[in-house]
Write an enzyme that holds these catalytic residues in place. Structure first.
Site, short mmCIF file in Angstrom:
data_model
loop_
_atom_site.label_atom_id
_atom_site.label_comp_id
_atom_site.label_asym_id
_atom_site.label_seq_id
_atom_site.Cartn_x
_atom_site.Cartn_y
_atom_site.Cartn_z
N SER A 227 41.24 48.27 42.13
CA SER A 227 41.89 49.27 41.29
C SER A 227 41.55 49.08 39.81
O SER A 227 41.12 47.99 39.40
CB SER A 227 43.40 49.21 41.48
OG SER A 227 43.88 47.98 40.97
N LYS B 192 37.44 35.85 47.57
CA LYS B 192 38.89 36.03 47.68
C LYS B 192 39.10 37.41 48.29
O LYS B 192 39.08 38.43 47.60
CB LYS B 192 39.52 35.96 46.28
CG LYS B 192 40.98 35.49 46.28
CD LYS B 192 41.91 36.32 47.14
CE LYS B 192 42.45 37.54 46.41
NZ LYS B 192 43.27 38.42 47.29
N GLY C 93 41.19 45.64 37.76
CA GLY C 93 39.87 45.47 37.13
C GLY C 93 40.00 45.03 35.69
O GLY C 93 39.30 44.14 35.22
N CYS D 257 36.46 54.25 47.92
CA CYS D 257 36.37 54.48 46.47
C CYS D 257 35.61 55.76 46.17
O CYS D 257 35.85 56.42 45.18
CB CYS D 257 35.72 53.29 45.79
SG CYS D 257 34.19 52.79 46.55
P1 NAI Z 1 43.91 45.75 43.82
O1 NAI Z 1 42.85 46.17 42.88
O2 NAI Z 1 45.13 45.15 43.22
O3 NAI Z 1 43.30 44.69 44.88
C1 NAI Z 1 41.93 44.42 45.03
C2 NAI Z 1 41.70 42.92 45.06
O4 NAI Z 1 42.08 42.35 43.82
C3 NAI Z 1 42.51 42.18 46.12
O5 NAI Z 1 41.73 41.13 46.66
C4 NAI Z 1 43.66 41.60 45.32
O6 NAI Z 1 44.24 40.46 45.89
C5 NAI Z 1 42.96 41.26 44.03
N1 NAI Z 1 43.87 41.12 42.87
C6 NAI Z 1 45.07 41.72 42.65
N2 NAI Z 1 45.58 41.34 41.47
C7 NAI Z 1 44.69 40.48 40.93
C8 NAI Z 1 44.66 39.76 39.69
N3 NAI Z 1 45.63 39.83 38.80
N4 NAI Z 1 43.58 39.00 39.44
C9 NAI Z 1 42.55 38.93 40.33
N5 NAI Z 1 42.54 39.58 41.50
C10 NAI Z 1 43.60 40.34 41.80
O7 NAI Z 1 44.26 47.02 44.69
P2 NAI Z 1 45.62 47.39 45.51
O8 NAI Z 1 46.80 47.12 44.65
O9 NAI Z 1 45.56 46.74 46.83
O10 NAI Z 1 45.44 48.98 45.71
C11 NAI Z 1 45.99 49.88 44.78
C12 NAI Z 1 45.04 51.02 44.47
O11 NAI Z 1 43.79 50.51 44.04
C13 NAI Z 1 44.68 51.92 45.63
O12 NAI Z 1 45.65 52.88 45.85
C14 NAI Z 1 43.38 52.52 45.15
O13 NAI Z 1 43.65 53.60 44.28
C15 NAI Z 1 42.74 51.40 44.38
N6 NAI Z 1 41.75 50.67 45.20
C16 NAI Z 1 40.43 50.97 45.02
C17 NAI Z 1 39.48 50.37 45.80
C18 NAI Z 1 38.02 50.65 45.63
O14 NAI Z 1 37.28 50.53 46.57
N7 NAI Z 1 37.56 50.97 44.45
C19 NAI Z 1 39.83 49.43 46.87
C20 NAI Z 1 41.25 49.15 46.94
C21 NAI Z 1 42.15 49.79 46.14
#
Ligand code: NAI
Ligand code: MG
Length: 490
Positions: A238, A184, A242, A293
Site C-alpha cells: 500500500s 518478509k 510504502g 495492483c
Molecule cells: P500493506 O502495504 O500494509 O502490506 C504489505 C506488506 O508490508 C506486508 O508484508 C506487511 O506486513 C508489510 N508492512 C506493513 N507495515 C509495515 C511497516 N511499517 N514496515 C514494513 N513493512 C510493513 O498492505 P495491507 O494493509 O495488507 O493492505 C491494505 C491496502 O494496500 C489494500 O487494500 C490495497 O489497497 C493495498 N495493497 C496493494 C498491493 C499491491 O499489490 N500494490 C498489495 C496489497 C495491498
C-alpha cells in the site's frame, strides 16, 4: 505425513522462520495464525518474527553473500535457478492448494500464478550468465570497463494478493544477479514463501541465500526496512506502508523499489468490439476478486456505447460463480475481514455519493466474500473514482470525446496500468503514448508476461520489475579505469 527435505508432503511448511538453511522458532517463541479466508479457519500457525530474528536473517544472508554465493559462477546460479524451476514445477499442485488455502483464491488462479513463479525462475536462469558490462572508449592508453556486480543482501517485503508470485518476481532476478535475500511475506498469507525454502534448498542453493522472516508489518517488516545491513529493498503493497518503508530505508540510504497500488483505467471508445471489451473489463476487475495492483478498476466508457456495454457487463457479472477457493469458483473471498469491510465501506460510499449499484449478491455463512459489483454513474470527484478499493468493484465513468477520456484517465494520484479498447490504431497509439501509466495494454487486459517490464509512476511507485529491466534493481555498476603504460608515443 512423510517428510521431504523437512517439509511435510501435505504442503504445510514447518511453523518456524527459515534462517541460514534451518527452521527455527522466533526468538520470542511467539506465533500467530494464518487463516483460510474461505472458511475463516486456521490453516497453520507460523513464527512471529521480530527485530532480533531479522538481525539473524540479515547476518545469515550477509555470510552467504560473502561466502558461497560470491564464489558461484553465473552459469552455476543459472543451473540452480533452473533446478528450482523444475522442483517447483513438480510440486506445483501442492503449492497451488497451499496458496488457495492461505488466500481463498480460486484454485485455477493459484495454478496459473504458480506456473508464473516457475517461469520467473526459468526466465532469470536464462539471464544469469548474460549480466555483462561494457568497455568504455577512452583511447589507446586506457582500458575502461564496467562490471554489473550484485548489490549484496536484498530485502523483499511482499503483499498477500499474489503471495508466492510477488516473492518470485523479485527473488529470481536478485538470485540470478548473485545476491542473497531476506523475505518478509505478508502475515495474511506467508505459507508458500516458507514452502519455497524447501524448493530452493532441494535445488542446491546454499544456506543463507534465501531467508524468510514471517511476522507482522510493524514488527518484522519495520525491522527489515530499517536494517542497516540491507543493500537493496523491494516493497510491494500500500501507499502508506510504502512511505513508512521509504522513510525507514532512508535512514540507511538503502535503495528502494516501490510497487504500490493503482486505480487503473480501462478506456472503451465507441468503435470498440463491445463483446470482447466486456470480457476483458470483467476479467480486469474480477480476477482475484479485484485484489491485484493493476486491476482495471475504473471503466471509462464513451457515452454512445455506455448502455450496450453496461448491459453486457451486468450479464457477465451476474454469471460469475462466487465461492470458496477450493471449489474453484470465478471469484473467491477477499483476504481478510478487514479487507472485506474496507471494500464494503467503499461500496457504501459510492452509493451515498449517488452511484448506482448495478450487480451483486454473495451470501455465505462463512468467509470474507464480497459480491462482484458495478458502480455506475460515478463522477470523477467521488472517492470511488480516485481511491484504490482493492476488491471486486468497478467504478464506471463516461466521457464524450478523446480529450475528456485522456483527462479522466490521468485524474488520480496513481500511474500504474491502463487498458485501451478501440479498433483505431492511431487512437490506440496516441493513448498508449500519452496516458499516465507504466504498463499499457491495448485490446487485452492482464496481457504481457514475465518478459514485460512492469511498474508505475506517481503514487504507484517507481522502478521496474519483470523483464531484463528488473536486473537493474539487483546490480550495481562498477567502473574500472586502467592506465596502460609502456608504449608512450613521442
Ligand atoms: P500493506 O502495504 O500494509 O502490506 C504489505 C506488506 O508490508 C506486508 O508484508 C506487511 O506486513 C508489510 N508492512 C506493513 N507495515 C509495515 C511497516 N511499517 N514496515 C514494513 N513493512 C510493513 O498492505 P495491507 O494493509 O495488507 O493492505 C491494505 C491496502 O494496500 C489494500 O487494500 C490495497 O489497497 C493495498 N495493497 C496493494 C498491493 C499491491 O499489490 N500494490 C498489495 C496489497 C495491498
Ligand atoms: Mg491466510
Amino acid at each position: 505425513m512423510s517428510e521431504r527435505g523437512g517439509v511435510p508432503a501435505g504442503g504445510i511448511p514447518p511453523g518456524g522462520l527459515f534462517i541460514d538453511g534451518q527452521w527455527t522458532p522466533a526468538r520470542s517463541a511467539a506465533t500467530f495464525a494464518t487463516l483460510d479466508p474461505s472458511t475463516e479457519e486456521t490453516v497453520a500457525r507460523v513464527a512471529r518474527g521480530g527485530p532480533a530474528d531479522v538481525d539473524d536473517a540479515v547476518r545469515a544472508a550477509r555470510a552467504a553473500f560473502a561466502g558461497p554465493c560470491r564464489r558461484m559462477a553465473p552459469v552455476d546460479r543459472a543451473l540452480l535457478l533452473t533446478r528450482a524451476a523444475r522442483t517447483l514445477e513438480s510440486r506445483a499442485e501442492e503449492f497451488a492448494i497451499l496458496e488457495t488455502r492461505d488466500t481463498g483464491k480460486p484454485l485455477s488462479l493459484s495454478r496459473s500464478e504458480i506456473r508464473g513463479c516457475v517461469r520467473y525462475f526459468d526466465y532469470y536462469a536464462g539471464a544469469a550468465d548474460k549480466i555483462q558490462g561494457e568497455t568504455v572508449p577512452l583511447g589507446p592508453d586506457y582500458l575502461d570497463y564496467t562490471v554489473r556486480e550484485p548489490c549484496g543482501v536484498t530485502a523483499h517485503i511482499t503483499p498477500w494478493n499474489a503471495p508466492l508470485s510477488m516473492v518470485c518476481r523479485s527473488l529470481a532476478p536478485a538470485l540470478a544477479a548473485g545476491n542473497t535475500a531476506v523475505v518478509k511475506p505478508a502475515e495474511q498469507a506467508p505459507l508458500t514463501a516458507l514452502a519455497l525454502a524447501d524448493v530452493l534448498r532441494e535445488a542446491g542453493w546454499p544456506a543463507g541465500a534465501y531467508n524468510v522472516v514471517t511476522g507482522f508489518g510493524g514488527e518484522a517488516g519495520a525491522a527489515l526496512s530499517g536494517h542497516p545491513g540491507i543493500d537493496s529493498l523491494t516493497f510491494t503493497g500500500s501507499v502508506p506502508t510504502g512511505r513508512a518503508v521509504l522513510r525507514a530505508a532512508g535512514e540507511n540510504i538503502t535503495p528502494v523499489l516501490l510497487e504500490l497500488g493503482g486505480k487503473s483505467p480501462q478506456i472503451v471508445f465507441d468503435d470498440a468490439d463491445l463483446d470482447h471489451a466486456a470480457d476483458e473489463i470483467a476479467k480486469g476487475i474480477f480476477t482475484n476478486a479485484g485484489q491485484y495492483c493493476d486491476a482495471g478498476s475504473r471503466l471509462l466508457v464513451h457515452t454512445a456505447v455506455h448502455g450496450p456495454l453496461l448491459e453486457r457487463l451486468a450479464e457477465r457479472t451476474a454469471r460469475l460463480r462466487v465461492g470458496p477457493g477450493m471449489d474453484d469458483p470465478d471469484v473467491g473471498p477477499l483476504i481478510s475481514a478487514a479487507q472485506r469491510d474496507r471494500v464494503l465501506g467503499y461500496i457504501d460510499a459510492g452509493r451515498s455519493a449517488g452511484a448506482h449499484v448495478v450487480a451483486g449478491a454473495a451470501d455465505f455463512p462463512k468467509g470474507y466474500f464480497v459480491a462482484p459489483t458495478l458502480l455506475d454513474g460515478v463522477r470523477p470527484d467521488m472517492l470511488v473514482a480516485r481511491e484504490e478499493i482493492f476488491g471486486p468493484v468497478l467504478a464506471v465513468l463516461t466521457f464524450g470525446g478523446d480529450d475528456e477520456a485522456a483527462e479522466l484517465a490521468d485524474a488520480t494520484d496513481y500511474g500504474l496500468a491502463a487498458g485501451i479498447h478501440t479498433r483505431d490504431v492511431d487512437r490506440a497509439l496516441r493513448f498508449a503514448r500519452d496516458v499516465r501509466a507504466g504498463y499499457v495494454m491495448v485490446n487485452e487486459y492482464f496481457t504481457g508476461g514475465v518478459e514485460s517490464p512492469f511498474g508505475g509512476s506517481g503514487h504507484s511507485g517507481y522502478g521496474r520489475e519483470r523483464g531484463l529491466a528488473a536486473l537493474d534493481n539487483y546490480t550495481r555498476l562498477r567502473n574500472v579505469v586502467v592506465r596502460i603504460k609502456g608504449d608512450e608515443r613521442p
